[in-house]
Scaffold this active site. Structure first.
Site, PDB file in Angstrom:
ATOM      1  N   LYS A  15       0.841  -1.212   0.000  1.00 20.01           N
ATOM      2  CA  LYS A  15       0.000   0.000   0.000  1.00 20.01           C
ATOM      3  C   LYS A  15       0.867   1.249   0.000  1.00 20.01           C
ATOM      4  CE  LYS A  15       0.908   0.938   4.589  1.00 20.01           C
ATOM      5  NZ  LYS A  15       1.708   2.043   5.101  1.00 20.01           N
ATOM      6  N   PRO A 102       9.577  -4.311  -0.268  1.00 19.65           N
ATOM      7  CA  PRO A 102      10.663  -3.988   0.671  1.00 19.65           C
ATOM      8  C   PRO A 102      10.187  -4.096   2.125  1.00 19.65           C
ATOM      9  CG  PRO A 102      10.544  -2.352  -1.079  1.00 19.65           C
ATOM     10  CD  PRO A 102       9.367  -3.261  -1.266  1.00 19.65           C
ATOM     11  N   VAL A 103      11.078  -4.598   2.985  1.00 17.54           N
ATOM     12  CA  VAL A 103      10.733  -4.818   4.392  1.00 17.54           C
ATOM     13  C   VAL A 103      10.966  -3.537   5.193  1.00 17.54           C
ATOM     14  CG1 VAL A 103      11.403  -6.137   6.432  1.00 17.54           C
ATOM     15  CG2 VAL A 103      11.229  -7.270   4.233  1.00 17.54           C
ATOM     16  N   ALA A 104      10.066  -3.259   6.138  1.00 17.49           N
ATOM     17  CA  ALA A 104      10.143  -2.046   6.972  1.00 17.49           C
ATOM     18  C   ALA A 104      10.268  -0.796   6.104  1.00 17.49           C
ATOM     19  CB  ALA A 104      11.303  -2.125   7.974  1.00 17.49           C
ATOM     20  N   GLY A 106       7.508   1.002   4.912  1.00 19.32           N
ATOM     21  CA  GLY A 106       6.324   1.865   4.943  1.00 19.32           C
ATOM     22  C   GLY A 106       5.287   1.471   3.898  1.00 19.32           C
ATOM     23  N   LEU A 107       5.469   0.281   3.304  1.00 14.72           N
ATOM     24  CA  LEU A 107       4.559  -0.172   2.244  1.00 14.72           C
ATOM     25  C   LEU A 107       3.611  -1.259   2.733  1.00 14.72           C
ATOM     26  CD1 LEU A 107       7.186  -0.312  -0.651  1.00 14.72           C
ATOM     27  CD2 LEU A 107       5.422   1.438  -0.307  1.00 14.72           C
ATOM     28  N   GLY A 109       4.158  -4.275   3.850  1.00 13.54           N
ATOM     29  CA  GLY A 109       4.445  -5.641   3.391  1.00 13.54           C
ATOM     30  C   GLY A 109       4.122  -6.709   4.429  1.00 13.54           C
ATOM     31  N   GLY A 110       4.608  -6.529   5.642  1.00 10.16           N
ATOM     32  CA  GLY A 110       4.357  -7.507   6.712  1.00 10.16           C
ATOM     33  C   GLY A 110       2.865  -7.609   7.010  1.00 10.16           C
ATOM     34  N   SER A 111       2.173  -6.473   7.010  1.00  5.26           N
ATOM     35  CA  SER A 111       0.731  -6.460   7.287  1.00  5.26           C
ATOM     36  C   SER A 111      -0.034  -7.142   6.161  1.00  5.26           C
ATOM     37  CB  SER A 111       0.224  -5.030   7.428  1.00  5.26           C
ATOM     38  OG  SER A 111       0.955  -4.359   8.429  1.00  5.26           O
ATOM     39  N   ASP A 144      -2.081  -1.820  10.751  1.00 10.16           N
ATOM     40  CA  ASP A 144      -2.351  -1.722   9.314  1.00 10.16           C
ATOM     41  C   ASP A 144      -3.066  -2.949   8.756  1.00 10.16           C
ATOM     42  OD1 ASP A 144      -1.293   0.767   8.890  1.00 10.16           O
ATOM     43  OD2 ASP A 144       0.671   0.047   8.226  1.00 10.16           O
TER      44      ASP A 144
HETATM   45  O1  C5P Z   1       0.196  -1.624  15.411  1.00 13.08           O
HETATM   46  P1  C5P Z   1       1.634  -1.791  15.063  1.00 13.08           P
HETATM   47  O2  C5P Z   1       2.267  -2.925  15.806  1.00 13.08           O
HETATM   48  O3  C5P Z   1       1.879  -1.861  13.599  1.00 13.08           O
HETATM   49  O4  C5P Z   1       2.325  -0.467  15.547  1.00 13.08           O
HETATM   50  C1  C5P Z   1       3.703  -0.404  15.722  1.00 13.08           C
HETATM   51  C2  C5P Z   1       4.021   0.841  16.543  1.00 13.08           C
HETATM   52  O5  C5P Z   1       3.789   2.004  15.739  1.00 13.08           O
HETATM   53  C3  C5P Z   1       3.181   1.022  17.769  1.00 13.08           C
HETATM   54  O6  C5P Z   1       3.732   0.319  18.852  1.00 13.08           O
HETATM   55  C4  C5P Z   1       3.274   2.527  17.967  1.00 13.08           C
HETATM   56  O7  C5P Z   1       4.509   2.878  18.537  1.00 13.08           O
HETATM   57  C5  C5P Z   1       3.267   3.042  16.530  1.00 13.08           C
HETATM   58  N1  C5P Z   1       1.906   3.382  16.082  1.00 13.08           N
HETATM   59  C6  C5P Z   1       1.296   4.493  16.616  1.00 13.08           C
HETATM   60  N2  C5P Z   1       0.021   4.829  16.203  1.00 13.08           N
HETATM   61  C7  C5P Z   1      -0.622   4.099  15.283  1.00 13.08           C
HETATM   62  C8  C5P Z   1       0.009   2.981  14.711  1.00 13.08           C
HETATM   63  C9  C5P Z   1       1.272   2.647  15.130  1.00 13.08           C
HETATM   64  O8  C5P Z   1       1.858   5.188  17.471  1.00 13.08           O
HETATM   65  N3  C5P Z   1      -1.853   4.462  14.896  1.00 13.08           N
END
Ligand code: C5P
Length: 291
Positions: A15, A102-104, A106-107, A109-111, A144
């Site tokens: 995404k 790509p990993v980590a 912002g796209l 991928g893991g989600s 995500d």
């Molecule tokens: O939900 P997820 O594990 O992907 O989020 C990873 C980290 O990103 C959270 O622990 C938080 O620090 C940050 N986050 C946030 N607000 C969001 C989504 C993620 O602060 N709406």
């Protein structure tokens, strides 16, 4: 065991956050968000079949696979464990993920891998969860994941759990420029806090441009509130954003919490020509509907 030997394959689409607005920190450690999440053509391939135990294999470009191992957090595995926890399912499966995203970066991928795994196991384990039920399980895996389960453009609010399908007209063409390093989301959000966090404009005009498929207007309106905090710590990301604009992208921004930069193009030919100037750049199109 019913369904033994049957393989379910899913494309796990990446995404782009067409805008990402951070409204403030919440008491639960998350941040209140608003974002237009657009699935794109770039996808990992997830294959799942029933097995005695639970096993996840990740294959793909060497550096991507290494990054998954280094991160130690495989969201496909977490998806299987979380789904098994709340069901009568025996919990065995062989999950294979072929990485292209790509990993980590912002796209998502893991989600996306987690969302595809949930859908496949819901079918193979016969869990019978509805879309809403799957989204609830998804939200326990990561913020995500519900948006990735939607499989269509959505306006995401709250922590990522409040979703509204949002029309995006025409086909938007983007150039994705990945980096050799990723940005961890907790870091990006913490930097937003540390820097006194600013919040972008009301996205109404941007959503209208997206609905009309007006790439020229949309390009001028793209924004991401996590950009400035991340740019301060990783100026090379800002340089690529500026270079994309300098080369004629209609707009460019960091996706999600980074590191990937997305440049919006007029059409496919424009995207291809822009991509030539950036090492590792990939051309993708937005996906307006599920399927
Ligand atoms: O939900 P997820 O594990 O992907 O989020 C990873 C980290 O990103 C959270 O622990 C938080 O620090 C940050 N986050 C946030 N607000 C969001 C989504 C993620 O602060 N709406």
């Amino acid at each position: 065991m019913a369904g033994r030997g049957k393989m379910v394959r899913r494309d796990a689409h990446a995404k782009i956050n067409v805008f990402l607005r951070v409204l403030g920190a919440r008491d639960d450690g998350y941040h209140e968000l608003e974002s237009l999440v657009l699935p794109v053509s770039l996808a990992d391939r997830v294959s799942v079949k029933l097995a005695e135990g639970l096993r996840v294999t990740v294959r793909g470009a060497d550096e991507l696979t290494r990054a998954v191992e280094a991160g130690g957090l495989n969201l496909a595995l977490m998806a299987a464990l979380t789904l098994a926890e709340g069901s009568e399912a025996p919990g065995g499966a062989d999950i294979s993920v072929e990485k292209r995203i790509p990993v980590a970066g912002g796209l998502g991928g893991g989600s996306a891998d987690a969302a595809a795994t949930l859908e496949a196991l819901n079918e193979l384990w016969d869990c019978g969860l509805s879309r809403g039920g799957l989204a609830d399980v998804g939200a326990r895996i990561g913020s995500d994941v519900p948006a990735m389960l939607a499989g269509e453009p959505v306006l995401m609010r709250g922590r990522g759990d409040l979703l509204e399908p949002t029309p995006v007209g025409g086909t938007l063409w983007w150039v994705l420029v990945p980096f050799a390093f990723g940005v961890r989301s907790p870091d990006a959000y913490r930097w937003w806090d540390e820097d006194g966090g600013s919040t972008g404009p009301d996205p109404r005009e941007l959503l209208e441009a997206a609905e009309a498929g007006n790439a020229e207007a949309l390009g001028l309106l793209l924004f991401n509130d996590l950009e400035q905090p991340v740019f301060r710590r990783h100026p090379e990301i800002e340089k690529v954003r500026d270079a994309l604009l300098g080369e004629g992208a209609l707009g460019a921004l960091m996706s999600g919490s980074g590191s990937t930069v997305a440049g919006l193009s007029r059409d496919q030919a424009h995207a291809k020509s822009l991509a030539k100037g950036f090492e590792g750049a990939v051309v993708v199109s937005g996906r307006a509907q599920r399927g």
